[in-house]
Design an enzyme around this catalytic site. Structure first.
Site, PDB file in Angstrom:
ATOM      1  N   THR A 192      63.104  32.274   8.530  1.00  0.00           N
ATOM      2  CA  THR A 192      62.579  33.553   8.891  1.00  0.00           C
ATOM      3  C   THR A 192      61.049  33.649   9.612  1.00  0.00           C
ATOM      4  O   THR A 192      60.505  34.522  10.125  1.00  0.00           O
ATOM      5  CB  THR A 192      62.480  34.289   7.599  1.00  0.00           C
ATOM      6  OG1 THR A 192      61.685  33.750   6.468  1.00  0.00           O
ATOM      7  CG2 THR A 192      63.825  34.739   6.930  1.00  0.00           C
ATOM      8  N   GLY A 193      60.368  32.537   9.619  1.00  0.00           N
ATOM      9  CA  GLY A 193      59.082  32.442  10.212  1.00  0.00           C
ATOM     10  C   GLY A 193      59.288  32.722  12.015  1.00  0.00           C
ATOM     11  O   GLY A 193      60.306  32.656  12.287  1.00  0.00           O
ATOM     12  N   LYS A 210      63.983  35.769   0.540  1.00  0.00           N
ATOM     13  CA  LYS A 210      64.956  36.231   1.163  1.00  0.00           C
ATOM     14  C   LYS A 210      66.565  36.046   1.154  1.00  0.00           C
ATOM     15  O   LYS A 210      67.233  36.241   1.933  1.00  0.00           O
ATOM     16  CB  LYS A 210      64.579  36.378   2.751  1.00  0.00           C
ATOM     17  CG  LYS A 210      63.382  36.966   2.879  1.00  0.00           C
ATOM     18  CD  LYS A 210      62.962  37.208   4.470  1.00  0.00           C
ATOM     19  CE  LYS A 210      61.727  37.869   4.620  1.00  0.00           C
ATOM     20  NZ  LYS A 210      60.992  37.950   5.716  1.00  0.00           N
ATOM     21  N   GLN A 254      57.829  31.194  14.517  1.00  0.00           N
ATOM     22  CA  GLN A 254      58.242  29.714  15.280  1.00  0.00           C
ATOM     23  C   GLN A 254      59.582  29.653  14.871  1.00  0.00           C
ATOM     24  O   GLN A 254      60.435  28.939  15.778  1.00  0.00           O
ATOM     25  CB  GLN A 254      57.347  28.630  14.731  1.00  0.00           C
ATOM     26  CG  GLN A 254      55.833  28.723  15.325  1.00  0.00           C
ATOM     27  CD  GLN A 254      55.756  28.715  16.760  1.00  0.00           C
ATOM     28  OE1 GLN A 254      56.732  28.567  17.703  1.00  0.00           O
ATOM     29  NE2 GLN A 254      54.537  29.034  17.373  1.00  0.00           N
ATOM     30  N   THR A 278      56.277  19.410  10.865  1.00  0.00           N
ATOM     31  CA  THR A 278      54.811  19.912  10.426  1.00  0.00           C
ATOM     32  C   THR A 278      54.035  18.750  10.567  1.00  0.00           C
ATOM     33  O   THR A 278      54.109  17.729  10.068  1.00  0.00           O
ATOM     34  CB  THR A 278      54.981  20.488   8.727  1.00  0.00           C
ATOM     35  OG1 THR A 278      56.176  21.161   8.706  1.00  0.00           O
ATOM     36  CG2 THR A 278      53.756  20.966   8.396  1.00  0.00           C
ATOM     37  N   GLU A 279      52.723  19.227  11.077  1.00  0.00           N
ATOM     38  CA  GLU A 279      51.681  18.451  11.120  1.00  0.00           C
ATOM     39  C   GLU A 279      51.000  18.546   9.875  1.00  0.00           C
ATOM     40  O   GLU A 279      50.706  19.679   9.222  1.00  0.00           O
ATOM     41  CB  GLU A 279      50.868  18.561  12.322  1.00  0.00           C
ATOM     42  CG  GLU A 279      49.641  17.591  12.537  1.00  0.00           C
ATOM     43  CD  GLU A 279      49.066  17.681  13.751  1.00  0.00           C
ATOM     44  OE1 GLU A 279      49.132  18.505  14.614  1.00  0.00           O
ATOM     45  OE2 GLU A 279      48.295  16.870  14.221  1.00  0.00           O
ATOM     46  N   HIS A 302      46.586  12.352  17.564  1.00  0.00           N
ATOM     47  CA  HIS A 302      47.383  12.347  16.249  1.00  0.00           C
ATOM     48  C   HIS A 302      46.622  11.423  15.166  1.00  0.00           C
ATOM     49  O   HIS A 302      45.855  10.536  15.380  1.00  0.00           O
ATOM     50  CB  HIS A 302      48.649  11.237  16.911  1.00  0.00           C
ATOM     51  CG  HIS A 302      49.647  12.148  17.268  1.00  0.00           C
ATOM     52  ND1 HIS A 302      50.586  11.170  18.132  1.00  0.00           N
ATOM     53  CD2 HIS A 302      49.995  13.314  17.778  1.00  0.00           C
ATOM     54  CE1 HIS A 302      51.289  11.890  18.838  1.00  0.00           C
ATOM     55  NE2 HIS A 302      50.987  13.387  18.548  1.00  0.00           N
ATOM     56  N   GLU A 321      51.863   4.430  21.071  1.00  0.00           N
ATOM     57  CA  GLU A 321      50.532   4.760  21.060  1.00  0.00           C
ATOM     58  C   GLU A 321      49.789   3.817  20.180  1.00  0.00           C
ATOM     59  O   GLU A 321      50.282   3.104  19.264  1.00  0.00           O
ATOM     60  CB  GLU A 321      50.098   6.145  20.937  1.00  0.00           C
ATOM     61  CG  GLU A 321      50.585   6.495  19.485  1.00  0.00           C
ATOM     62  CD  GLU A 321      50.464   8.178  19.469  1.00  0.00           C
ATOM     63  OE1 GLU A 321      50.514   8.861  20.127  1.00  0.00           O
ATOM     64  OE2 GLU A 321      50.236   8.737  18.192  1.00  0.00           O
TER      65      GLU A 321
END
Lengths: 115, 296
Positions: free
Chosen positions: B15-16, B41, B18, B95-96, B247, B210
């Site tokens: 529901t967010g 919800k 993003q 998620t970061e 990162h 990297e």
């Protein structure tokens, strides 16, 4: 980070690395101010490859920053990915600049301008 | 870690803002999103899809192949443990800034139940023409188109650039696997190389690494045993030691995780390591031509 690698690959030297991060769209002016405060900066590469991030919004931010700060150093753009067509059109309309098709060419031109 | 078109996906935190945006994009593309989770919800609908109170509740009603999380960093552990308990086999964590301790705990729990985790801090995965899970511009056909090159990347943006360069050279992708930019991740570079090596739809593998950590070095064995061409680009050649480059995982510390160490390990395994991302199209085309000639 990759832009910096390619600068170095073609014999240039990056004057700085600045990762804005997060909600980058609103921070272009302070970011550009920080970069331009470095007297070692002789040309500037703006290299976007938009995935999650929208290049049209980011380019809008850079154009606003450009108009606010009227920098003396030359800019070299390479824009690809999400929103790139709109971004290139905006760049042309408002700054009269073209985006390079290849990041390598934008970087080589920037190195030449800095020499 | 490839999520195909037929696989069902649960969106945790659906529901967010993003999650709402990206769930829309995923469904337009063809991803089989069956609903989502938000404990506050439960029982409601969102985007016309059911919302459950937990992944466990969702799994009682529907068969779920994969879960993707649009969850703030401090809620990720609980959401991941819920998905593991629900018996979901593939868990994608976008998620970061998830605490490293939480990541270790959730990965241990996933391993016990045989669940595979992608991320944290990944942009997700794309199976061009079929589905995508996460926030990649899969729907941008100048970047992603169906093909036979498998791409794995620690960076979503750089992975996108590489896919764009492949598409410009007329090469589509069989799969894009976002490893994630964190120091500890569920699916490593070696896991992804081995997965793409075993994947029938993949003829060549492009590894986008990297600096920092030892995942590229550890993937050298899998690359040598892949039985198909492996081409790599490693970001951070010009990066100074001791600085975190964007990162959390991209840092050379105590002389470990350097560009030179990664390049040497990969080249010793027969991997062609490129100097700039622009070389990827011609390099893969050439490697595929060579592989075909050998096979013929």
């Amino acid at each position: 980070m990759t832009t910096m690698d390619v600068v170095s690959h073609y014999g240039g030297r990056a004057a700085n690395f600045l990762e804005i991060g997060g909600d980058a769209y609103t921070k272009a002016t302070p970011a550009l101010e920080l970069v331009l405060a470095n007297p070692g900066v002789r040309s500037l590469v703006v290299n976007f490859c938009g995935a999650f991030a929208r290049t049209d919004v980011m380019t809008g931010g850079v154009i606003e920053a450009f108009e606010a700060l009227s920098p003396k150093v030359p800019f070299f753009f390479c824009i690809h990915g999400t929103g790139a067509d709109e971004a290139r059109a905006m760049l042309k309309d408002r700054l009269g600049m073209e985006s390079y098709a290849l990041m390598d060419d934008a970087i080589r031109a920037a190195i030449e301008a800095a020499a | 870690m490839i999520i195909g078109g037929g696989e069902t996906v649960l969106v945790q935190g659906i529901t967010g803002r993003q999650a709402t945006f990206w769930t829309g994009r995923m469904r337009e593309y063809g991803t089989a999103v069956i609903g989502g989770v938000n404990p506050k919800k439960a029982g409601e609908t969102h985007l016309g899809l059911p919302v459950w109170g937990s992944a466990v509740e969702a799994a009682r009603e529907r068969a779920i192949d994969a879960a993707v999380m649009f969850i703030p960093a401090l809620g990720v552990k609980a959401a991941a443990l819920d998905a593991v308990e629900a018996g979901i086999g593939k868990i994608v964590i976008l998620t970061e800034h998830v605490p490293v301790q939480d990541v270790m705990e959730l990965l241990a729990a996933a391993r016990l139940k045989g669940a595979r985790v992608l991320g944290p801090n990944t942009a997700g995965t794309v199976t061009p023409g079929e589905s995508f899970v996460g926030f990649m511009p899969a729907f941008n056909d100048t970047v992603f188109r169906p093909g036979r090159v498998g791409v794995l990347s620690r960076s979503g943006s750089l992975g996108t650039l590489i896919c764009l360069k492949l598409a410009e050279a007329g090469l589509g992708q069989s799969a894009f696997i976002g490893i994630g930019g964190d120091p500890i991740v569920g699916t490593t570079t070696a896991d992804a190389v081995a997965g793409l090596a075993a994947h029938d739809g993949t003829d060549a593998i492009v590894m986008v690494g990297e600096i920092g950590g030892a995942m590229e070095e550890e993937a050298a064995g899998a690359a040598a045993a892949a039985g198909k061409p492996v081409i790599a680009f490693i970001a951070g050649r010009a990066a100074p030691a001791g600085r975190r480059m964007g990162h959390a995982g991209a840092i050379v510390s105590g002389g470990r995780g350097t560009y030179d160490s990664k390049r040497a390990a990969l080249e010793a395994a027969g991997v062609r390591v490129l100097d700039t991302p622009s070389e990827v199209g011609p390099a893969v085309a050439k490697a595929l031509g060579g592989a075909r000639r050998k096979a013929g």
